[in-house]
Design a protein around this motif. Structure first.
Motif, mmCIF file in Angstrom:
data_model
loop_
_atom_site.group_PDB
_atom_site.id
_atom_site.type_symbol
_atom_site.label_atom_id
_atom_site.label_comp_id
_atom_site.label_asym_id
_atom_site.label_seq_id
_atom_site.Cartn_x
_atom_site.Cartn_y
_atom_site.Cartn_z
ATOM 1 N N ASN A 46 0.817 -1.210 0.000
ATOM 2 C CA ASN A 46 0.000 0.000 0.000
ATOM 3 C C ASN A 46 0.853 1.264 0.000
ATOM 4 O O ASN A 46 0.391 2.315 -0.455
ATOM 5 C CB ASN A 46 -0.946 0.011 1.202
ATOM 6 C CG ASN A 46 -2.037 -1.029 1.071
ATOM 7 O OD1 ASN A 46 -2.387 -1.455 -0.026
ATOM 8 N ND2 ASN A 46 -2.579 -1.464 2.200
ATOM 9 N N SER A 49 3.315 3.785 -4.555
ATOM 10 C CA SER A 49 2.333 4.629 -5.239
ATOM 11 C C SER A 49 1.604 3.835 -6.321
ATOM 12 O O SER A 49 2.098 2.818 -6.815
ATOM 13 C CB SER A 49 3.031 5.852 -5.850
ATOM 14 O OG SER A 49 3.917 5.434 -6.873
ATOM 15 N N ASP A 50 0.424 4.331 -6.683
ATOM 16 C CA ASP A 50 -0.387 3.647 -7.700
ATOM 17 C C ASP A 50 0.312 3.592 -9.051
ATOM 18 O O ASP A 50 0.104 2.655 -9.825
ATOM 19 C CB ASP A 50 -1.743 4.349 -7.851
ATOM 20 C CG ASP A 50 -2.622 4.158 -6.635
ATOM 21 O OD1 ASP A 50 -2.404 3.158 -5.908
ATOM 22 O OD2 ASP A 50 -3.516 4.989 -6.407
ATOM 23 N N ASN A 51 1.150 4.581 -9.334
ATOM 24 C CA ASN A 51 1.839 4.581 -10.631
ATOM 25 C C ASN A 51 3.138 3.770 -10.616
ATOM 26 O O ASN A 51 3.805 3.656 -11.625
ATOM 27 C CB ASN A 51 2.102 6.019 -11.116
ATOM 28 C CG ASN A 51 2.982 6.798 -10.168
ATOM 29 O OD1 ASN A 51 3.392 6.294 -9.127
ATOM 30 N ND2 ASN A 51 3.262 8.048 -10.529
ATOM 31 N N ASN A 53 4.846 0.461 -10.914
ATOM 32 C CA ASN A 53 4.536 -0.893 -11.396
ATOM 33 C C ASN A 53 5.831 -1.691 -11.554
ATOM 34 O O ASN A 53 5.975 -2.487 -12.455
ATOM 35 C CB ASN A 53 3.732 -0.864 -12.697
ATOM 36 C CG ASN A 53 4.502 -0.215 -13.843
ATOM 37 O OD1 ASN A 53 5.616 0.276 -13.640
ATOM 38 N ND2 ASN A 53 3.913 -0.212 -15.018
ATOM 39 N N LYS A 57 6.160 -4.601 -6.451
ATOM 40 C CA LYS A 57 4.718 -4.490 -6.172
ATOM 41 C C LYS A 57 4.056 -5.849 -6.357
ATOM 42 O O LYS A 57 4.256 -6.526 -7.361
ATOM 43 C CB LYS A 57 4.081 -3.468 -7.101
ATOM 44 C CG LYS A 57 2.630 -3.214 -6.828
ATOM 45 C CD LYS A 57 2.405 -1.769 -6.554
ATOM 46 C CE LYS A 57 0.923 -1.511 -6.353
ATOM 47 N NZ LYS A 57 0.697 -0.493 -5.378
#
Length: 198
Positions: A46, A49-51, A53, A57
């Motif tokens: 979590n 960050s969402d970006n 990859n 992750k």
């Protein structure tokens, strides 16, 4: 003879209950470690960050569960992992389960440091990528693992020996008198002594 058989059955049932209790405690500690590792991995995932990859992750919770299970397997003794040739040595008198314990101790002496070095390395790489929060989580986990390993490796054996000898009622003067009769390679080791009433 009938009374003796009933007595032996009661002893057998008592031994079974103690064995079940030992297995339950062992399973409980593995479950607790699994849940702890899984929660740490979730916090770590979590924190990315969402970006992001990248390689570190996890795709989903199932992947984190697999990793948590691997960490438990590589962080706790598991006598099912003892090689078959060493398991066969258990049948030899005076050797018993010594080689199983030694095998697991050796395995853990390699897997635990390898894991905390990996966690430190991941933390450095993530920091260089700007993933500071995830880096800190991984660094802290590696640090906890390294401290736990070091404390046990340095002091755990000595503490366990003192406690076991005290529980058996073996005092230092007895140990000092027995040590000269031990093989030379054991004379300076932490050795647990037991007392046989006979």
């Amino acid at each position: 003879p009938i009374a003796r058989n009933k007595y032996m059955q009661k002893i057998s049932k008592g031994v079974e209950k103690v064995t079940d209790l030992y297995i339950a405690e062992d399973d409980f500690s593995k479950i607790v470690m699994f849940e702890s590792e899984l929660q740490n991995l979730k916090r770590f995932n979590n924190a990315l960050s969402d970006n992001y990859n990248g390689f570190y992750k996890f795709a989903d919770e199932a992947a984190m569960e697999v990793e948590a299970a691997r960490l438990v397997r590589n962080g706790l003794p598991n006598y099912d992992l003892v090689p078959d040739n060493l398991k066969e040595l258990r049948a030899i008198p005076f050797i018993g389960t010594f080689f199983s314990f030694l095998s697991e101790s050796t395995r853990l002496a390699m897997t635990i440091p390898r894991q905390f070095v990996k966690e430190f390395s991941m933390a450095r790489e993530l920091k260089s990528l700007g993933a500071d929060k995830a880096s800190k989580i991984m660094r802290d986990r590696g640090l906890d693992r390294a401290i736990g390993y070091t404390n046990f490796a340095v002091g755990g054996g000595a503490i366990a020996t003192v406690v076991a000898n005290y529980a058996s009622g073996v005092k230092q003067d007895v140990i000092d008198n027995i040590k000269p009769f031990l093989p030379e390679w054991m004379q300076n080791d932490n050795v647990v002594y037991t007392v046989n009433e006979e």
